[in-house]
Design a protein around this motif. Structure first.
Motif, PDB file in Angstrom:
ATOM      1  N   GLY A  63      -3.352  -7.280   8.529  1.00 52.86           N
ATOM      2  CA  GLY A  63      -3.373  -8.004   7.353  1.00 52.86           C
ATOM      3  C   GLY A  63      -2.293  -7.506   6.392  1.00 52.86           C
ATOM      4  O   GLY A  63      -1.487  -6.603   6.575  1.00 52.86           O
ATOM      5  N   LYS A  64      -2.406  -8.109   5.147  1.00 51.34           N
ATOM      6  CA  LYS A  64      -1.085  -7.805   4.177  1.00 51.34           C
ATOM      7  C   LYS A  64      -1.384  -6.338   3.535  1.00 51.34           C
ATOM      8  O   LYS A  64      -0.551  -5.673   3.637  1.00 51.34           O
ATOM      9  CB  LYS A  64      -1.510  -8.790   2.894  1.00 51.34           C
ATOM     10  CG  LYS A  64      -0.456  -8.281   1.878  1.00 51.34           C
ATOM     11  CD  LYS A  64      -0.534  -9.561   0.765  1.00 51.34           C
ATOM     12  CE  LYS A  64       0.233  -8.802  -0.652  1.00 51.34           C
ATOM     13  NZ  LYS A  64      -0.099  -9.893  -1.610  1.00 51.34           N
ATOM     14  N   SER A 116      -3.042 -12.847  -0.277  1.00 48.13           N
ATOM     15  CA  SER A 116      -3.607 -11.716   0.412  1.00 48.13           C
ATOM     16  C   SER A 116      -4.325 -11.985   1.713  1.00 48.13           C
ATOM     17  O   SER A 116      -4.619 -11.157   2.401  1.00 48.13           O
ATOM     18  CB  SER A 116      -4.766 -11.078  -0.793  1.00 48.13           C
ATOM     19  OG  SER A 116      -5.717 -11.993  -0.998  1.00 48.13           O
ATOM     20  N   GLU A 117      -4.707 -13.303   1.872  1.00 49.15           N
ATOM     21  CA  GLU A 117      -5.293 -13.733   3.147  1.00 49.15           C
ATOM     22  C   GLU A 117      -4.543 -13.688   4.160  1.00 49.15           C
ATOM     23  O   GLU A 117      -4.672 -14.165   5.413  1.00 49.15           O
ATOM     24  CB  GLU A 117      -6.154 -15.071   3.036  1.00 49.15           C
ATOM     25  CG  GLU A 117      -7.159 -15.053   1.937  1.00 49.15           C
ATOM     26  CD  GLU A 117      -8.290 -14.001   2.509  1.00 49.15           C
ATOM     27  OE1 GLU A 117      -8.620 -13.914   3.783  1.00 49.15           O
ATOM     28  OE2 GLU A 117      -8.695 -12.685   1.525  1.00 49.15           O
ATOM     29  N   SER A 118      -2.778 -13.459   4.221  1.00 49.78           N
ATOM     30  CA  SER A 118      -1.808 -13.791   4.975  1.00 49.78           C
ATOM     31  C   SER A 118      -2.087 -12.659   6.153  1.00 49.78           C
ATOM     32  O   SER A 118      -2.498 -11.828   5.711  1.00 49.78           O
ATOM     33  CB  SER A 118      -0.578 -14.086   4.398  1.00 49.78           C
ATOM     34  OG  SER A 118      -0.486 -15.109   3.473  1.00 49.78           O
ATOM     35  N   PRO A 153      10.699  -8.046  15.082  1.00 53.11           N
ATOM     36  CA  PRO A 153      10.884  -7.035  16.000  1.00 53.11           C
ATOM     37  C   PRO A 153      12.403  -6.314  15.884  1.00 53.11           C
ATOM     38  O   PRO A 153      12.811  -5.277  16.381  1.00 53.11           O
ATOM     39  CB  PRO A 153      10.842  -7.559  17.402  1.00 53.11           C
ATOM     40  CG  PRO A 153      10.889  -9.288  17.020  1.00 53.11           C
ATOM     41  CD  PRO A 153      10.461  -9.117  15.612  1.00 53.11           C
ATOM     42  N   ASN A 154      13.412  -7.098  15.398  1.00 52.68           N
ATOM     43  CA  ASN A 154      14.684  -6.504  15.600  1.00 52.68           C
ATOM     44  C   ASN A 154      15.528  -6.557  14.156  1.00 52.68           C
ATOM     45  O   ASN A 154      16.759  -6.932  14.112  1.00 52.68           O
ATOM     46  CB  ASN A 154      15.509  -7.280  16.840  1.00 52.68           C
ATOM     47  CG  ASN A 154      15.293  -8.791  16.940  1.00 52.68           C
ATOM     48  OD1 ASN A 154      15.310  -9.320  15.931  1.00 52.68           O
ATOM     49  ND2 ASN A 154      15.406  -9.027  17.982  1.00 52.68           N
ATOM     50  N   GLU A 155      14.922  -7.112  13.075  1.00 50.20           N
ATOM     51  CA  GLU A 155      15.391  -7.270  11.891  1.00 50.20           C
ATOM     52  C   GLU A 155      14.602  -6.614  10.916  1.00 50.20           C
ATOM     53  O   GLU A 155      13.425  -6.439  11.142  1.00 50.20           O
ATOM     54  CB  GLU A 155      15.724  -8.704  11.499  1.00 50.20           C
ATOM     55  CG  GLU A 155      16.460  -9.545  12.169  1.00 50.20           C
ATOM     56  CD  GLU A 155      16.672 -11.017  11.773  1.00 50.20           C
ATOM     57  OE1 GLU A 155      16.894 -10.932  10.475  1.00 50.20           O
ATOM     58  OE2 GLU A 155      16.534 -11.964  12.425  1.00 50.20           O
ATOM     59  N   ALA A 156      15.051  -6.275   9.552  1.00 52.37           N
ATOM     60  CA  ALA A 156      14.244  -5.535   8.716  1.00 52.37           C
ATOM     61  C   ALA A 156      13.527  -6.570   7.827  1.00 52.37           C
ATOM     62  O   ALA A 156      14.158  -7.239   6.999  1.00 52.37           O
ATOM     63  CB  ALA A 156      15.040  -4.813   7.585  1.00 52.37           C
ATOM     64  N   GLY A 157      12.226  -6.908   8.368  1.00 55.57           N
ATOM     65  CA  GLY A 157      11.438  -7.918   7.508  1.00 55.57           C
ATOM     66  C   GLY A 157      10.051  -8.248   8.716  1.00 55.57           C
ATOM     67  O   GLY A 157       9.687  -7.362   9.480  1.00 55.57           O
ATOM     68  N   PHE A 158       9.540  -9.226   8.190  1.00 60.10           N
ATOM     69  CA  PHE A 158       8.397  -9.672   8.822  1.00 60.10           C
ATOM     70  C   PHE A 158       8.285 -10.990   8.797  1.00 60.10           C
ATOM     71  O   PHE A 158       8.919 -12.007   8.176  1.00 60.10           O
ATOM     72  CB  PHE A 158       7.105  -8.917   8.087  1.00 60.10           C
ATOM     73  CG  PHE A 158       7.165  -9.160   6.547  1.00 60.10           C
ATOM     74  CD1 PHE A 158       6.731 -10.180   6.081  1.00 60.10           C
ATOM     75  CD2 PHE A 158       7.781  -8.107   5.837  1.00 60.10           C
ATOM     76  CE1 PHE A 158       6.820 -10.362   4.634  1.00 60.10           C
ATOM     77  CE2 PHE A 158       7.778  -8.250   4.590  1.00 60.10           C
ATOM     78  CZ  PHE A 158       7.389  -9.475   3.676  1.00 60.10           C
ATOM     79  N   TYR A 159       7.067 -11.580   9.729  1.00 60.07           N
ATOM     80  CA  TYR A 159       6.722 -13.066   9.584  1.00 60.07           C
ATOM     81  C   TYR A 159       5.320 -12.978   8.942  1.00 60.07           C
ATOM     82  O   TYR A 159       4.555 -12.264   8.876  1.00 60.07           O
ATOM     83  CB  TYR A 159       6.424 -13.531  10.902  1.00 60.07           C
ATOM     84  CG  TYR A 159       7.507 -13.581  12.047  1.00 60.07           C
ATOM     85  CD1 TYR A 159       8.525 -14.776  11.851  1.00 60.07           C
ATOM     86  CD2 TYR A 159       8.102 -12.580  12.753  1.00 60.07           C
ATOM     87  CE1 TYR A 159       9.865 -15.032  12.640  1.00 60.07           C
ATOM     88  CE2 TYR A 159       9.296 -12.884  13.689  1.00 60.07           C
ATOM     89  CZ  TYR A 159      10.021 -13.925  13.557  1.00 60.07           C
ATOM     90  OH  TYR A 159      10.946 -14.096  14.148  1.00 60.07           O
ATOM     91  N   VAL A 160       5.418 -14.050   7.884  1.00 63.21           N
ATOM     92  CA  VAL A 160       3.947 -14.386   7.298  1.00 63.21           C
ATOM     93  C   VAL A 160       3.081 -15.506   7.930  1.00 63.21           C
ATOM     94  O   VAL A 160       4.055 -16.417   8.187  1.00 63.21           O
ATOM     95  CB  VAL A 160       4.508 -14.615   5.879  1.00 63.21           C
ATOM     96  CG1 VAL A 160       2.983 -15.092   4.984  1.00 63.21           C
ATOM     97  CG2 VAL A 160       5.171 -13.458   5.283  1.00 63.21           C
ATOM     98  N   PHE A 161       1.820 -15.418   8.066  1.00 64.87           N
ATOM     99  CA  PHE A 161       1.371 -16.509   8.737  1.00 64.87           C
ATOM    100  C   PHE A 161       0.176 -16.834   7.818  1.00 64.87           C
ATOM    101  O   PHE A 161      -0.697 -15.897   7.632  1.00 64.87           O
ATOM    102  CB  PHE A 161       0.786 -16.199  10.302  1.00 64.87           C
ATOM    103  CG  PHE A 161       1.963 -15.810  11.186  1.00 64.87           C
ATOM    104  CD1 PHE A 161       2.510 -17.030  11.670  1.00 64.87           C
ATOM    105  CD2 PHE A 161       2.591 -14.840  11.194  1.00 64.87           C
ATOM    106  CE1 PHE A 161       3.717 -16.821  12.583  1.00 64.87           C
ATOM    107  CE2 PHE A 161       3.652 -14.564  12.117  1.00 64.87           C
ATOM    108  CZ  PHE A 161       4.070 -15.627  12.799  1.00 64.87           C
ATOM    109  N   PRO A 162      -0.264 -18.071   7.369  1.00 63.45           N
ATOM    110  CA  PRO A 162      -1.496 -18.415   7.006  1.00 63.45           C
ATOM    111  C   PRO A 162      -2.750 -17.936   7.727  1.00 63.45           C
ATOM    112  O   PRO A 162      -2.573 -17.904   8.818  1.00 63.45           O
ATOM    113  CB  PRO A 162      -1.375 -19.825   6.824  1.00 63.45           C
ATOM    114  CG  PRO A 162      -0.099 -20.177   6.742  1.00 63.45           C
ATOM    115  CD  PRO A 162       0.602 -19.255   7.921  1.00 63.45           C
TER     116      PRO A 162
END
Length: 195
Positions: A110-111, A167-169, A175-184
């Protein structure tokens, strides 16, 4: 538990930061936090505290390296507390091109849990030691806190990007970059043929 492959089949949105820009931000943060904490430290404890608590360079560098390891471990601890598979979902490595160590959680969170894991090193290794240094007049803690606030520059940047998300995302660490995926939220509950 949803695998990385299944997530990438959905309409997840990738959010990443530039490592070079993050390193520049780290220098700016180092200067800013040095001013923010050193000025009150000096006003409270005066120059005598700086003379009495000089940093021993022989042991500070190995201690700093240990702090870098602790930084990544704190990410792992923070995320593993919320991951369904706990510590099994955590891995560590180094982005060798930038000589940047990292911790990766391969499980969606969760976020709020993701944010907690992302900012845990900043709080534990940076802000708390810097504040304690003001209370007890310890120069080593002051320097340590300032350095590890700066070391959390990438984490702060990602947290800033993350706070804008719903907030519900659901968040999946990249896995190999500085960041993330956001999913509804609805993407998490949609079964796939593989399930």
């Amino acid at each position: 538990y949803i695998s990385m492959e299944k997530f990438e089949m959905t309409n997840g949105r990738k959010v990443t930061i530039n490592i070079v820009a993050a390193n520049v931000f780290s220098i700016i943060l180092l200067i800013a936090s040095a001013i923010i904490f050193t000025v009150p430290f000096y006003l409270i404890w005066n120059e005598q505290a700086f003379r009495d608590g000089q940093v021993n360079h022989l042991w500070f560098f190995p201690l700093f390296l240990a702090g870098i390891v602790a930084h990544e471990l704190l990410h792992g601890i923070g995320w593993s507390l919320y991951a369904k598979n706990g510590w099994k979902s955590i891995s560590f490595g180094v982005m060798w091109k930038m000589l940047t160590p990292y911790c990766h959680c391969n499980e969606p969170l969760g976020k709020r849990p993701y944010m907690i894991g992302a900012l845990m090193p900043l709080v534990v290794l940076g802000i708390i030691p810097a504040i304690v240094s003001l209370l007890i007049g310890n120069v080593v803690l002051l320097v340590w806190g300032i350095m590890f606030i700066a070391a959390a520059a990438g984490d702060i940047w990602m947290a800033w990007l993350l706070h804008k998300e719903d907030s519900e995302s659901t968040i999946l660490d990249h896995p190999n970059e500085a960041g993330f995926y956001v999913f509804p939220k609805e993407d998490i509950n949609t079964p796939t043929k593989e399930e």
